[in-house]
Design a protein around this motif. Structure first.
Motif, PDB file in Angstrom:
ATOM      1  N   ARG A 214       0.620   0.772   6.847  1.00 37.69           N
ATOM      2  CA  ARG A 214       0.680   1.381   7.991  1.00 37.69           C
ATOM      3  C   ARG A 214      -0.457   2.114   8.638  1.00 37.69           C
ATOM      4  O   ARG A 214      -0.568   2.094  10.126  1.00 37.69           O
ATOM      5  N   ASP A 215      -1.462   1.075   8.324  1.00 34.10           N
ATOM      6  CA  ASP A 215      -2.821   1.598   9.010  1.00 34.10           C
ATOM      7  C   ASP A 215      -3.377   0.238   8.887  1.00 34.10           C
ATOM      8  O   ASP A 215      -5.385   0.413   8.132  1.00 34.10           O
TER       9      ASP A 215
ATOM     10  N   ARG B   2       2.514   6.676  -2.319  1.00 35.33           N
ATOM     11  CA  ARG B   2       3.983   7.195  -3.402  1.00 35.33           C
ATOM     12  C   ARG B   2       3.798   7.180  -5.045  1.00 35.33           C
ATOM     13  O   ARG B   2       3.815   8.634  -5.286  1.00 35.33           O
TER      14      ARG B   2
ATOM     15  N   ARG C  64      -6.360   9.056   1.841  1.00 32.28           N
ATOM     16  CA  ARG C  64      -6.582   8.043   2.517  1.00 32.28           C
ATOM     17  C   ARG C  64      -7.505   8.137   1.944  1.00 32.28           C
ATOM     18  O   ARG C  64      -7.794   6.368   2.073  1.00 32.28           O
TER      19      ARG C  64
ATOM     20  N   SER D 260       4.690  11.430   2.627  1.00 34.20           N
ATOM     21  CA  SER D 260       3.904  11.235   4.121  1.00 34.20           C
ATOM     22  C   SER D 260       3.328  12.469   4.316  1.00 34.20           C
ATOM     23  O   SER D 260       2.689  12.228   5.004  1.00 34.20           O
TER      24      SER D 260
ATOM     25  N   ARG E 251      -0.135  11.892  12.716  1.00 31.85           N
ATOM     26  CA  ARG E 251      -0.765  12.525  12.327  1.00 31.85           C
ATOM     27  C   ARG E 251      -2.164  11.705  12.525  1.00 31.85           C
ATOM     28  O   ARG E 251      -2.324  10.950  13.087  1.00 31.85           O
TER      29      ARG E 251
ATOM     30  N   ARG F 115       9.533  10.319   8.095  1.00 39.45           N
ATOM     31  CA  ARG F 115       8.262   9.768   8.040  1.00 39.45           C
ATOM     32  C   ARG F 115       7.714   9.198   8.816  1.00 39.45           C
ATOM     33  O   ARG F 115       6.681   9.371   9.080  1.00 39.45           O
TER      34      ARG F 115
ATOM     35  N   ASP G 135       3.898   9.631  10.390  1.00 35.29           N
ATOM     36  CA  ASP G 135       3.004   8.617   9.807  1.00 35.29           C
ATOM     37  C   ASP G 135       2.134   8.391  11.271  1.00 35.29           C
ATOM     38  O   ASP G 135       1.626   7.943  12.076  1.00 35.29           O
TER      39      ASP G 135
ATOM     40  N   THR H 249       1.034  -1.487   0.526  1.00 37.93           N
ATOM     41  CA  THR H 249      -0.094  -0.046  -0.018  1.00 37.93           C
ATOM     42  C   THR H 249       1.134   1.158  -0.280  1.00 37.93           C
ATOM     43  O   THR H 249       0.529   2.195  -0.606  1.00 37.93           O
TER      44      THR H 249
HETATM   45  O1  C5P Z   1       5.499   2.178   2.667  1.00 41.70           O
HETATM   46  P1  C5P Z   1       6.855   2.879   2.278  1.00 41.70           P
HETATM   47  O2  C5P Z   1       8.005   3.407   3.164  1.00 41.70           O
HETATM   48  O3  C5P Z   1       6.822   2.656   0.860  1.00 41.70           O
HETATM   49  O4  C5P Z   1       5.449   4.185   2.586  1.00 41.70           O
HETATM   50  C1  C5P Z   1       5.485   5.787   2.020  1.00 41.70           C
HETATM   51  C2  C5P Z   1       4.944   5.784   2.794  1.00 41.70           C
HETATM   52  O5  C5P Z   1       3.228   5.903   2.333  1.00 41.70           O
HETATM   53  C3  C5P Z   1       4.888   6.073   4.193  1.00 41.70           C
HETATM   54  O6  C5P Z   1       6.072   6.949   5.082  1.00 41.70           O
HETATM   55  C4  C5P Z   1       3.470   6.288   4.866  1.00 41.70           C
HETATM   56  O7  C5P Z   1       3.480   8.075   4.759  1.00 41.70           O
HETATM   57  C5  C5P Z   1       2.850   6.497   4.169  1.00 41.70           C
HETATM   58  N1  C5P Z   1       1.919   5.340   3.779  1.00 41.70           N
HETATM   59  C6  C5P Z   1       0.242   5.520   4.719  1.00 41.70           C
HETATM   60  N2  C5P Z   1      -0.703   4.242   4.742  1.00 41.70           N
HETATM   61  C7  C5P Z   1      -0.345   3.091   4.540  1.00 41.70           C
HETATM   62  C8  C5P Z   1       0.762   3.185   3.713  1.00 41.70           C
HETATM   63  C9  C5P Z   1       2.433   3.792   3.404  1.00 41.70           C
HETATM   64  O8  C5P Z   1       0.681   6.438   5.423  1.00 41.70           O
HETATM   65  N3  C5P Z   1      -0.623   1.725   4.806  1.00 41.70           N
END
Ligand code: C5P
Length: 227
Positions: A134-135, A39, A113, A104, A191, A184, A188, A34
């Motif tokens: 992350r979530d 990204r 989101r 982020s 927030r 980050r 993360d 995700t």
């Molecule tokens: O996993 P990755 O490091 O590629 O994720 C990049 C950024 O995307 C994280 O630092 C976060 O800010 C955001 N992210 C998020 N929720 C997710 C996956 C990623 O907020 N489920």
């Protein structure tokens, strides 16, 4: 045997996607990264000049969200799914430090989101999925049968990410990468919408002193116990 949902959350550059991908292959499950989706939205904002001298125009980005279509397409050569933005493969473009430095901020926006979470939940309706982010355990799949929280010392994570970027030919310093990883994680975790948290029911995987094989073995044993 029954199919389950596996949610893998944690700090940046802990080796989440490598471990999650390996686990999915082993179980014949679908794997979804995700982070690649956040990204991709960030890459859109950069390419459409919605960021000026580091300042993101949130309103414009929200207005233009309907134009963004993200998909995953299997790549035979790398044996993984590449992320596409409006039909264009952007797998390479999203892994730069430039994207990492704004992602982020993009991920703080509730409208972003909501859009991505909806798509993620749709991908998991059949179970048999390993999703990392992350979530995932807290918001996307609160009923996941297995939840894992991955972490490692910041220096270890920065070093790993640095080696990856240099191998790709990126001109970065270890210090820049360490700063980005720490920043980050801070954004993360703090927030308002869907912060990164370590859920009480999540199994903790601290990879600071573990090889990839050791991480994999532990994950497989947890998955087998949950199935
Ligand atoms: O996993 P990755 O490091 O590629 O994720 C990049 C950024 O995307 C994280 O630092 C976060 O800010 C955001 N992210 C998020 N929720 C997710 C996956 C990623 O907020 N489920």
């Amino acid at each position: 045997s029954k199919k389950i949902t596996i949610a893998i959350d944690g700090h940046s550059s802990t080796g989440k996607s490598t471990a999650a991908k390996q686990l999915a292959v082993k179980l014949h499950y679908v794997y979804v990264d995700t982070g690649a989706m956040y990204r991709a939205v960030s890459f859109f904002a950069l390419s459409e000049n919605l960021i000026e001298s580091g300042q993101l125009d949130r309103e414009k980005l929200v207005e233009r969200l309907p134009e963004i279509k993200i998909s995953f397409v299997y790549n035979k050569e790398t044996d993984r799914a590449d992320v596409y933005l409006n039909g264009k493969n952007i797998e390479k473009e999203i892994r730069t430090l430039e994207v990492s430095s704004i992602v982020s901020k993009v991920a703080e926006i509730s409208e972003v989101r909501a859009k991505l979470v909806e798509q993620q939940q749709a991908m998991g309706t059949e179970k048999g999925i390993v999703m990392d982010g992350r979530d995932i355990g807290s918001v996307v799949f609160p009923d996941a049968e297995l939840k894992v929280f991955m972490t490692a010392a910041p220096e270890v994570r920065a070093e790993r990410r640095y080696v990856e970027l240099v191998e790709r030919g990126d001109d970065v310093t270890l210090d820049e990468v360490l700063k980005n990883v720490i920043e980050r994680d801070h954004i993360d975790s703090n927030r308002e919408d869907s912060p990164l948290i370590q859920l009480p029911e999540a199994k903790l995987l601290d990879t600071s002193n573990m090889t990839r094989e050791e991480q994999f073995e532990l994950l497989v044993s947890w998955a087998e116990a949950a199935i």
